[in-house]
Write a protein that holds these residues in place. Sequence first.
Motif, mmCIF file in Angstrom:
data_model
loop_
_atom_site.group_PDB
_atom_site.id
_atom_site.type_symbol
_atom_site.label_atom_id
_atom_site.label_comp_id
_atom_site.label_asym_id
_atom_site.label_seq_id
_atom_site.Cartn_x
_atom_site.Cartn_y
_atom_site.Cartn_z
ATOM 1 N N LYS A 42 44.127 -1.503 27.420
ATOM 2 C CA LYS A 42 43.927 -1.014 28.533
ATOM 3 C C LYS A 42 43.905 1.075 28.530
ATOM 4 C CE LYS A 42 46.957 -2.109 31.856
ATOM 5 N NZ LYS A 42 48.074 -2.922 32.772
ATOM 6 N N THR A 43 44.152 2.308 29.452
ATOM 7 C CA THR A 43 44.357 3.164 29.612
ATOM 8 C C THR A 43 45.382 3.985 29.021
ATOM 9 O OG1 THR A 43 43.998 3.915 31.566
ATOM 10 C CG2 THR A 43 44.693 5.663 30.779
ATOM 11 N N SER A 143 51.678 1.018 31.222
ATOM 12 C CA SER A 143 52.314 1.981 32.270
ATOM 13 C C SER A 143 51.382 1.497 33.842
ATOM 14 C CB SER A 143 51.369 2.489 32.287
ATOM 15 O OG SER A 143 50.320 3.144 32.026
ATOM 16 N N PHE A 144 51.816 1.605 34.778
ATOM 17 C CA PHE A 144 50.985 1.221 36.180
ATOM 18 C C PHE A 144 51.396 2.937 37.227
ATOM 19 C CE2 PHE A 144 55.786 -0.757 35.692
ATOM 20 C CZ PHE A 144 56.235 -0.604 36.422
ATOM 21 N N GLY A 145 50.686 3.206 37.797
ATOM 22 C CA GLY A 145 50.785 4.159 38.782
ATOM 23 C C GLY A 145 52.232 5.466 38.040
ATOM 24 N N LEU A 146 52.943 6.104 38.004
ATOM 25 C CA LEU A 146 53.781 6.322 37.108
ATOM 26 C C LEU A 146 54.983 6.353 36.553
ATOM 27 C CD1 LEU A 146 54.228 9.440 40.517
ATOM 28 C CD2 LEU A 146 52.931 9.399 39.225
ATOM 29 N N PHE A 147 54.933 5.171 36.405
ATOM 30 C CA PHE A 147 55.960 4.434 35.877
ATOM 31 C C PHE A 147 54.695 4.003 34.717
ATOM 32 C CE2 PHE A 147 56.988 3.797 40.141
ATOM 33 C CZ PHE A 147 57.953 4.338 40.614
ATOM 34 N N GLY A 148 55.650 3.606 33.485
ATOM 35 C CA GLY A 148 55.875 3.300 32.051
ATOM 36 C C GLY A 148 56.834 2.587 31.531
ATOM 37 N N TYR A 149 56.414 1.811 30.826
ATOM 38 C CA TYR A 149 57.428 1.267 29.643
ATOM 39 C C TYR A 149 57.251 1.445 28.083
ATOM 40 C CZ TYR A 149 56.101 -3.682 30.500
ATOM 41 O OH TYR A 149 54.936 -4.330 30.172
ATOM 42 N N ILE A 150 58.764 1.436 27.147
ATOM 43 C CA ILE A 150 57.843 0.951 25.627
ATOM 44 C C ILE A 150 59.200 -0.628 25.554
ATOM 45 C CG2 ILE A 150 57.449 1.418 22.972
ATOM 46 C CD1 ILE A 150 56.596 4.007 24.148
ATOM 47 N N PHE A 151 59.114 -1.074 24.308
ATOM 48 C CA PHE A 151 59.648 -2.081 24.704
ATOM 49 C C PHE A 151 59.715 -1.783 22.556
ATOM 50 C CE2 PHE A 151 61.877 -6.348 22.650
ATOM 51 C CZ PHE A 151 63.483 -5.875 22.747
ATOM 52 N N ALA A 261 54.236 -0.304 45.529
ATOM 53 C CA ALA A 261 52.846 0.121 45.199
ATOM 54 C C ALA A 261 51.829 0.424 44.914
ATOM 55 C CB ALA A 261 53.418 1.515 46.827
ATOM 56 N N SER A 262 53.147 0.831 43.196
ATOM 57 C CA SER A 262 51.941 1.222 42.033
ATOM 58 C C SER A 262 51.430 0.250 40.915
ATOM 59 C CB SER A 262 53.083 2.208 41.029
ATOM 60 O OG SER A 262 53.588 3.305 41.718
ATOM 61 N N TRP A 263 51.852 -0.904 41.172
ATOM 62 C CA TRP A 263 51.605 -1.982 40.551
ATOM 63 C C TRP A 263 50.344 -2.020 40.341
ATOM 64 C CZ3 TRP A 263 53.752 -4.057 36.231
ATOM 65 C CH2 TRP A 263 53.522 -4.989 35.643
ATOM 66 N N GLY A 264 49.651 -3.145 38.460
ATOM 67 C CA GLY A 264 48.543 -2.940 38.824
ATOM 68 C C GLY A 264 47.261 -1.852 38.714
ATOM 69 N N THR A 265 47.906 -0.601 39.213
ATOM 70 C CA THR A 265 47.446 0.819 39.141
ATOM 71 C C THR A 265 47.524 1.794 37.943
ATOM 72 O OG1 THR A 265 48.867 1.950 40.166
ATOM 73 C CG2 THR A 265 47.701 1.149 41.350
ATOM 74 N N GLU A 266 46.229 2.155 37.530
ATOM 75 C CA GLU A 266 46.254 2.782 36.555
ATOM 76 C C GLU A 266 46.463 4.825 36.403
ATOM 77 O OE1 GLU A 266 45.627 0.732 32.122
ATOM 78 O OE2 GLU A 266 43.687 0.810 33.762
ATOM 79 N N PHE A 267 46.999 5.072 36.066
ATOM 80 C CA PHE A 267 46.639 6.900 36.181
ATOM 81 C C PHE A 267 47.107 7.238 34.690
ATOM 82 C CE2 PHE A 267 49.423 10.853 37.349
ATOM 83 C CZ PHE A 267 47.864 11.453 38.058
#
Length: 274
Positions: A42-43, A143-151, A261-267
Amino acid sequence: MSQHNRVISKEEEALYDRQIRLWGMEAQSRLRNCSILFIGVKTVTLEACKNLVLGGIGRLSIYDPQPITRLDLETQYYFNESHISQPKDKVLAEKLAVLNPLVDIRAISSLDDVAGVDLVVSIGQQTAGEWRQKGVKSILADSFGLFGYIFVDCLNAHEYIEEGRTKDAKTGESEVVRSSKVATYKSFEESVKVKVAGGNALRLARKYSPLVFVCQALATMDERVQAEGELEVSQFIRDALERRELPQGFVGDELLERVQASWGTEFVPSAAVV
């Protein structure tokens, strides 16, 4: 290290001169002898792999045989129309090889082919438990939209070096002191099941961002989708938060609507930060 302690050549020393000045020859040598596997293109994958290849990692393996689609061209900037229908991992490996010919970059055909891998990075896929059982350190990220995470799961006894400064008692001069530390990491499965009972939303918010729990819920979503079919993201998150007994109002409806609204998108900028 999996690359058999390969010594940095004069050519590499000249190429990586600026970063060696920043973090030293020892750190560069550790990177040179490291092998990382990325699962899922992914991005976020593009951004992370690009930085590792330019930095001089020893070996980079990529696994994602899914064909490139027209939708991928919107954010995955190494792909163009001529790549449509080709496997993501093979095309990405070819593009990355141009950035640094000194790095061993390969697309692998099976996840059984992971001998000597030091770290597995799963992008948008929940596979941490599998690698923990095999004794391999892993990272989950997306990451999706303006959100993202790392574990991060570095297993039960991760050794690292902590640097500090102290003053010499006689000269008064400051000097660097290194000490060995050991950290214990919880598994992903344990972390997403911890219940946060008691307290109130304001007290909890001082310690944790609501997004921590939202992203933990989203990282488990693939399994439920596979078992039950299409799910509404916001309702799935609400159900997951309720099971963890979070205080009422800790995660607001506005945040859930933005995530939905952001789920499934990439920025791309968000992916770069992750």
